[in-house]
Design a protein around this motif. Structure first.
Motif, PDB file in Angstrom:
ATOM      1  N   SER A 104     -29.932  24.115  36.113  1.00  0.00           N
ATOM      2  CA  SER A 104     -28.742  23.794  36.896  1.00  0.00           C
ATOM      3  C   SER A 104     -27.657  23.258  35.977  1.00  0.00           C
ATOM      4  O   SER A 104     -27.926  22.423  35.106  1.00  0.00           O
ATOM      5  CB  SER A 104     -29.062  22.746  37.962  1.00  0.00           C
ATOM      6  OG  SER A 104     -27.864  22.262  38.568  1.00  0.00           O
ATOM      7  N   HIS A 112     -25.632  21.157  36.777  1.00  0.00           N
ATOM      8  CA  HIS A 112     -25.572  19.716  37.010  1.00  0.00           C
ATOM      9  C   HIS A 112     -26.243  18.935  35.882  1.00  0.00           C
ATOM     10  O   HIS A 112     -25.849  17.803  35.586  1.00  0.00           O
ATOM     11  CB  HIS A 112     -26.263  19.362  38.326  1.00  0.00           C
ATOM     12  CG  HIS A 112     -25.470  19.653  39.553  1.00  0.00           C
ATOM     13  ND1 HIS A 112     -24.599  18.738  40.111  1.00  0.00           N
ATOM     14  CD2 HIS A 112     -25.425  20.745  40.354  1.00  0.00           C
ATOM     15  CE1 HIS A 112     -24.060  19.257  41.209  1.00  0.00           C
ATOM     16  NE2 HIS A 112     -24.546  20.476  41.379  1.00  0.00           N
ATOM     17  N   THR A 161     -20.786  18.703  36.189  1.00  0.00           N
ATOM     18  CA  THR A 161     -20.745  19.366  37.496  1.00  0.00           C
ATOM     19  C   THR A 161     -21.081  18.363  38.591  1.00  0.00           C
ATOM     20  O   THR A 161     -21.954  17.508  38.412  1.00  0.00           O
ATOM     21  CB  THR A 161     -21.748  20.536  37.527  1.00  0.00           C
ATOM     22  OG1 THR A 161     -21.312  21.540  36.609  1.00  0.00           O
ATOM     23  CG2 THR A 161     -21.858  21.141  38.910  1.00  0.00           C
ATOM     24  N   ASP A 197     -21.041  17.816  43.207  1.00  0.00           N
ATOM     25  CA  ASP A 197     -20.870  18.329  44.567  1.00  0.00           C
ATOM     26  C   ASP A 197     -20.076  17.282  45.344  1.00  0.00           C
ATOM     27  O   ASP A 197     -20.454  16.104  45.374  1.00  0.00           O
ATOM     28  CB  ASP A 197     -22.233  18.542  45.238  1.00  0.00           C
ATOM     29  CG  ASP A 197     -23.084  19.572  44.505  1.00  0.00           C
ATOM     30  OD1 ASP A 197     -22.503  20.501  43.920  1.00  0.00           O
ATOM     31  OD2 ASP A 197     -24.321  19.433  44.523  1.00  0.00           O
ATOM     32  N   ASP A 216     -24.779  21.569  51.021  1.00  0.00           N
ATOM     33  CA  ASP A 216     -26.065  22.212  50.715  1.00  0.00           C
ATOM     34  C   ASP A 216     -26.498  23.179  51.803  1.00  0.00           C
ATOM     35  O   ASP A 216     -27.699  23.327  52.071  1.00  0.00           O
ATOM     36  CB  ASP A 216     -27.162  21.182  50.465  1.00  0.00           C
ATOM     37  CG  ASP A 216     -27.433  20.968  48.981  1.00  0.00           C
ATOM     38  OD1 ASP A 216     -26.808  21.658  48.139  1.00  0.00           O
ATOM     39  OD2 ASP A 216     -28.274  20.106  48.648  1.00  0.00           O
ATOM     40  N   GLU A 266     -20.443  28.123  46.644  1.00  0.00           N
ATOM     41  CA  GLU A 266     -20.602  26.802  47.254  1.00  0.00           C
ATOM     42  C   GLU A 266     -19.255  26.088  47.256  1.00  0.00           C
ATOM     43  O   GLU A 266     -18.766  25.694  46.199  1.00  0.00           O
ATOM     44  CB  GLU A 266     -21.637  25.965  46.489  1.00  0.00           C
ATOM     45  CG  GLU A 266     -23.027  26.582  46.468  1.00  0.00           C
ATOM     46  CD  GLU A 266     -24.012  25.782  45.618  1.00  0.00           C
ATOM     47  OE1 GLU A 266     -23.571  24.869  44.874  1.00  0.00           O
ATOM     48  OE2 GLU A 266     -25.212  26.055  45.692  1.00  0.00           O
ATOM     49  N   HIS A 314     -19.061  22.708  45.150  1.00  0.00           N
ATOM     50  CA  HIS A 314     -19.579  22.665  43.776  1.00  0.00           C
ATOM     51  C   HIS A 314     -18.457  22.915  42.767  1.00  0.00           C
ATOM     52  O   HIS A 314     -17.831  23.976  42.769  1.00  0.00           O
ATOM     53  CB  HIS A 314     -20.667  23.742  43.659  1.00  0.00           C
ATOM     54  CG  HIS A 314     -21.306  23.876  42.318  1.00  0.00           C
ATOM     55  ND1 HIS A 314     -22.657  23.676  42.119  1.00  0.00           N
ATOM     56  CD2 HIS A 314     -20.810  24.216  41.101  1.00  0.00           C
ATOM     57  CE1 HIS A 314     -22.954  23.897  40.856  1.00  0.00           C
ATOM     58  NE2 HIS A 314     -21.841  24.219  40.224  1.00  0.00           N
TER      59      HIS A 314
END
Length: 268
Positions: free
Chosen positions: A148, A150, A155, A157, A200, A239, A242
């Motif tokens: 990921s 992330h 990154t 969300d 999500d 997303e 994101h």
């Protein structure tokens, strides 16, 4: 002779431990007890950004706390945190606040997601987060992956909240669940503005530019995206929540230190 044998045995044990560590650590992941100094707690850069971290608790697609989230804390690389601060400064003047759901994500959390996705019996949160997707397709459809962005630290969300911010009602495990794409009044009562789906949501309606998203929901998504792209973030088209700050400090490294104050203590 005994001393030499003991030394050789110690070397063999150390080598075995290193090999075991390497086998347990995914290629490219940097497993460390603390974050590099390039990482900071977002709260130390901008305490006004709302934090509703989902993965330390039960209200997420797995239905339980996720490995590596020792505390409900947003950790990011310093440039990403400062860019969020710039966006937040402008948004506050417009009567809005950013709210983050997830930021840096340890590799061990990603591994937790992979194990969950491989368990066909773990369906407790299906009715909310992936009602129209068969769990066996989560890898194929790109909702779950073994790596990921992330984990590289730039990154996050996030969403937008209209001020003054109302509290979000606590989630109670076992409560009735509504689809993440249901009308806002029927979804879990998040205090964010209406983006057309919840966070999500494993559904194509979560694609940022899905043509079925219209009216106020479209306006809200565009507002979030324009607010963040103006300070250097790039949205993931699949997303709406994101975003990644560019250029990334660590474009090729994946980290595995825990999400906790101790990981970034002293970093400002």
């Amino acid at each position: 002779m005994t001393r030499l044998t003991t030394a050789a045995r110690s070397l063999a044990l150390a080598t075995a431990a290193l090999l075991a560590f390497a086998a347990a650590t995914p290629a490219g992941a940097q497993q460390e007890p603390r974050a590099p100094r390039d990482f900071v707690a977002l709260r130390s850069v901008d305490p006004t950004i709302i934090q509703e971290m989902r993965y330390p608790y039960e209200h997420n697609f797995t239905g339980g706390p996720v490995d590596g989230y020792d505390q409900p804390l947003c950790v990011l690389t310093r440039p990403a945190a400062r860019a969020l601060h710039r966006a937040q400064t402008k948004l506050l003047r417009q009567g809005y606040s950013l709210k983050v759901y997830d930021c840096y994500r340890p590799q061990r959390a990603v591994d937790n997601f992979v194990r969950w996705a491989d368990d066909p019996q773990a369906l407790a949160m299906k009715a909310e987060f992936y009602p129209r997707v068969d769990k066996s397709r989560l890898f194929t459809d790109g909702y779950i992956a073994e790596k990921s962005g992330h984990s590289r630290g730039s990154t996050m969300d996030l969403t937008l909240v209209k001020l003054p911010a109302l509290p979000t009602r606590p989630y109670h495990p076992g409560q009735p669940l509504a689809p993440c794409y249901a009308p806002k009044a029927q979804r879990f009562p998040d205090n964010s503005i209406d983006m057309g789906t919840g966070f999500d949501c494993f559904d194509t309606l979560a694609h940022t530019d899905d043509p079925r998203i219209e009216g106020v929901q479209r306006t809200n998504r565009d507002f979030l995206r324009s607010s963040l792209t103006a300070v250097g973030f790039v949205n993931l088209p699949e997303e709406w929540w994101h975003f990644t700050y560019q250029p990334e400090v660590f474009p090729d490294r994946y980290f595995d230190f825990p999400v906790a104050w101790r990981s970034v203590a002293g970093h400002h």
